[in-house]
Design an enzyme around this catalytic site. Structure first.
Site, PDB file in Angstrom:
ATOM      1  N   GLU A   1      21.981  47.931  57.553  1.00 32.94           N
ATOM      2  CA  GLU A   1      21.834  46.498  57.728  1.00 32.94           C
ATOM      3  C   GLU A   1      21.312  45.855  56.446  1.00 32.94           C
ATOM      4  O   GLU A   1      20.782  46.538  55.564  1.00 32.94           O
ATOM      5  CB  GLU A   1      20.897  46.186  58.896  1.00 32.94           C
ATOM      6  CG  GLU A   1      19.583  46.925  58.870  1.00 32.94           C
ATOM      7  CD  GLU A   1      19.583  48.207  59.694  1.00 32.94           C
ATOM      8  OE1 GLU A   1      20.484  49.031  59.474  1.00 32.94           O
ATOM      9  OE2 GLU A   1      18.683  48.376  60.520  1.00 32.94           O
TER      10      GLU A   1
ATOM     11  N   CYS B   1      19.145  51.540  57.977  1.00 31.35           N
ATOM     12  CA  CYS B   1      20.353  52.329  57.713  1.00 31.35           C
ATOM     13  C   CYS B   1      21.338  51.560  56.836  1.00 31.35           C
ATOM     14  O   CYS B   1      21.423  51.786  55.642  1.00 31.35           O
ATOM     15  CB  CYS B   1      21.011  52.720  59.027  1.00 31.35           C
ATOM     16  SG  CYS B   1      20.027  53.829  60.056  1.00 31.35           S
TER      17      CYS B   1
END
Length: 806
Positions: free
Chosen positions: A443, A441
């Site tokens: 990170e 997502c």
């Protein structure tokens, strides 16, 4: 500023057909992998686990069903059909048996439904019998302390995903494979193996590990050659000479890659897909990502274009075929965990843009082509991320906005101006920090050098911790009380109440670490990933898997849920209970217990909702958000992951608010809260404001979020925004939107993403889902088909503040 019109190329007839084929399929379940892994584990119980895993993957790659669909240019499949999930019994089987016994199949869920062919049910149940008591989940539960189990029942913490699946959340060294081929990596392993002195401590373990790498990589080469053979067979029977030629080229590609270095753009794309695919067959961990595709594929594209090997249109078609392949990857998760990632997400991130290690803008023609091809296919995969920085070209920014305007939630934007300094502060080298890519997502990791789960460890339900603080440590839903502190009715000041909150946070933060260690210890011991480890530096050199400390960097983050609810609740308590004294603690708790449904409760809820709310650039509440999150920041730095001191740089924890769709199930276990939120409704997601409470526009939201200690949130800080499509209509509004993105960069926020869709359209999709199959929305740090989401998650998306033109 002049805004060019960005016309997305219409996909070819080939791509349209392939896209329609994969979209029209009902997600299925395939038991082939489970069959082969079970056979190998039965036959080789005494083997070292590395070799057992290697031989199991080898047997799967040599015997699983393979196919080449009509018109495909990129080949390789995860299971017996597209959009069909393999079963990974070594991780967990109890939930499979339970769902089959209680529901008969996996297609009775509220969302994320799958269908297992009836003729395979009996065999799957037999496979389950073998694995009972032997799975990762079994071992985790056997070693888990009772207070951690209780905290999990309370849902203050949650870690089912870590105990029922592999790690994922990684980017391997694709560039290395393109330059050396798997044959070159095998040579590295063979040299390391021959250099071992077996009389040394730990040498026998390293020997088994290196041997397993050689077995695994050779089986990956044979897997590609199976497709070469199949393509040749199909070509011999193909009447269309054009298609026959395509099949022979596919065969040539698969004979060469991934065994040898890629010599063309076409070979490079095929090689990347094989490497990516085999990771998905080896393990059921998600967020396996492709890194900076526009950077490492660009030399092959540039060479082939200059030498007339390919055309731009053909390169576009190859990329579109790759995206369809990514969409075909699918995972089946337990119902108890699927709500934490609703909508069949696999989080396969592709990163474009950003900077070179010299600090120059890295956008190239392939960046544009990737952007355009993602727009052309309009699927939920890849999860496309764009790295922005202060000197991002205006033309590229415009192209990104034009694609975003199409309304399928991509691309999401990440900010070099804070991410690179954050990585540097964690000990990442200059060159590596500038080469970061997105994973899953929001990170970040350094491709080919970072260990598992840079974000993705256990969930910490901050709103649940707050609720228990109000009640003196007791969970009103389950009655459990692990740590008694003073309740809201017992404290004499807001400062004293805050002290109770900090005690609860410290306690549950520590339990979340214990939960992580339970999962990590057993993952390392039971299910090492050999193929993935072979392609992460320095696993071969150290003779260690990624989970044992083989990566250059290994820093991780859990996921913190409900920060906006906590800030808003604290603001309401501080203002109404202790400062203005218009609300007695006993009355507040009484109203909360009654879910604000009594006449008096309704009036109390109105007061709570009128209190200051995070997301409106109001320092009163924003400072409480910062203080609340810093409670976690100060605590998490005390802990180390299980790889600390075993080789990697780091070994630490840091914060991260990328909580995927967990705000829905996390809110579903929390009663009414002091922010005016009703019982069992979703929590706020990521670092975003609570649904419907941000009233002063998107710039005010950015300013509120910018006050958080973003540089310390190296796990990523997620911000979701929903815009009405009319906000991007016309030159003037497009320029305003570009200014908003520049403000995002200047304020040094980590991430922002947008749903460009009206609530009216979403409601229409609920009423007539068959007409809205192609409606893609941003759920959290990922996109999903709106109609596949469960009703609660749909409502959560609709309830978010919709920024409209005024």
């Amino acid at each position: 500023m002049f805004w060019e019109v960005f016309i997305v190329n219409v996909s070819s007839i080939r791509v349209k057909k392939l896209r329609e084929d994969v979209l029209s399929r009902v997600p299925g379940v395939c038991i082939e992998r489970a069959r082969f892994y079970t056979e190998v584990y039965r036959e080789n119980e005494a083997l070292p686990v590395y070799l057992k895993r290697a031989i199991a993957l080898q047997r799967t790659l040599e015997n699983m069903s393979i196919y080449i669909l009509d018109g495909e240019l990129i080949v390789g499949n995860q299971a017996c059909a597209p959009r069909t999930a393999p079963v990974f019994p070594e991780y967990a089987v109890e939930w499979i048996e339970k769902e089959l016994e209680e529901k008969g199949n996996f297609d009775k869920r509220a969302g994320d439904v799958f269908h297992l062919p009836e003729e395979h049910k009996e065999e799957l149940l037999e496979i389950i019998k073998f694995w009972k008591g032997k799975t990762l989940y079994d071992h985790c539960m056997a070693s888990m302390p009772e207070e951690v189990k209780t905290a999990s029942i309370i849902k203050a913490i949650h870690g089912d995903g870590n105990m029922t699946s592999g790690d994922g959340h990684i980017v391997v060294d694709y560039e290395k494979v393109l330059k050396l081929g798997l044959k070159g990596v095998i040579k590295e392993a063979e040299e390391a193996l021959s250099a071992l002195d077996l009389s040394e401590n730990d040498a026998l373990r390293k020997k088994a590990f290196l041997e397993s790498i050689i077995i695994t990589l050779r089986s990956a080469i044979k897997f590609a050659q199976r497709f070469a053979n199949l393509a040749e067979d199909l070509a011999r029977g193909e009447r269309n000479p054009v298609r026959a030629g395509e099949l022979m080229q596919i065969a040539r590609n698969c004979r060469r890659v991934p065994e040898y270095p890629a010599s063309s753009f076409y070979e490079a794309v095929q090689s990347v897909w094989f490497v990516h695919l085999i990771q998905q067959i080896e393990s059921n961990g998600h967020s396996v990502s492709l890194g900076r595709l526009d950077q490492y594929l660009y030399p092959y594209y540039e060479h082939d274009i200059k030498n007339n090997v390919i055309t731009r249109d053909f390169a576009m078609e190859l990329l579109e075929c790759l995206w369809i392949k990514l969409f075909s990857i699918i995972k089946i998760r337990p119902t108890s965990h699927s709500g934490y990632g609703a909508g069949y997400p696999t989080y396969q991130n592709v990163t474009i843009g950003g900077q070179t290690k010299e600090g120059r803008d890295a956008v190239n023609v392939l960046s544009y082509l990737i952007l355009e091809s993602v727009a052309g296919t309009r699927l939920t995969q890849p999860n496309l991320s764009v790295r922005l920085h202060a000197n991002t070209p205006e033309r590229f920014l415009q192209k990104c906005i034009e694609v975003l305007k199409m309304g399928f939630g991509m691309p999401a934007f990440k900010n070099d101006e804070v991410i690179i300094p954050s990585l540097l502060s964690r000990g990442v080298s200059h060159d590596d920090a500038y080469n970061y890519s997105m994973v899953g997502c929001i990170e970040v990791a350094v491709p080919g050098k970072w260990g598992y789960r840079c974000t993705g460890m256990s969930f910490l339900n901050m709103i649940k911790v707050l609720e228990m603080t109000v009640y003196g440590g007791k969970d009103p839903r389950t009655g459990h009380c692990l740590l008694h502190t003073k309740s809201l009715t017992e404290v004499q000041s807001f400062e004293e109440f805050w002290e109770q909150w900090e005690k609860q946070m410290q306690y549950y933060t520590k339990l979340s670490i214990v939960l992580d260690h339970v999962a990590d210890t057993n993952l390392e011991k039971l299910v090492p990933d050999i193929f993935t480890s072979a392609l992460v530096n320095d696993c071969i050199k150290r003779g260690k898997t990624v989970k044992e400390g083989g990566a250059v960097y290994d820093m991780v983050s859990g996921l913190q849920v409900g920060i906006a609810n906590v800030a808003n609740s604290m603001a309401a308590i501080k203002k109404l209970v202790f400062e203005e004294k218009v609300l007695k603690p006993e009355k507040l708790i009484e109203a909360m217990k009654a879910n604000f449904e009594s006449e008096e409760g309704i009036e109390i809820q109105k007061k709570l909702l009128a209190a200051p709310k995070y997301g409106n650039d109001d320092d009163y509440v924003d400072e409480l958000a910062v203080k609340a999150f810093n409670t976690y920041v100060k605590e998490i730095v005390k802990f180390k992951n299980t790889r600390f001191g075993r080789g990697p740089i780091g070994g630490i924890y840091y914060p991260g608010t990328s909580a995927i769709s967990s705000n829905v199930p996390m809110g579903a276990v929390v009663g009414a809260t002091p922010d005016g939120r009703k019982a069992w409704t979703p929590a706020a997601e990521g670092a975003s404001p609570t649904q419907g409470t941000d009233k002063k526009g998107p710039t005010a939201v950015l300013k509120s979020v910018s006050k958080l200690p973003t540089i310390l949130i190296t796990g990523g800080n997620l911000l979701n925004q929903k815009f009405s499509p009319d906000l991007l209509e016309g030159k003037e509004r497009m320029e305003r939107f570009a200014d908003l993105l520049r403000t995002f960069v200047a304020l040094k926020l980590w991430h922002i993403q947008f749903n460009i869709v009206s609530s009216e359209v979403l409601r229409a999709a609920q009423r007539e889902p068959e007409k809205y199959r192609d409606l893609i929305v941003r759920v959290a740090g990922y996109c999903a088909q709106f109609v596949t989401l469960d009703p609660t998650t749909q409502e959560d998306i609709i309830s978010r503040t919709e920024q409209k033109a005024v």
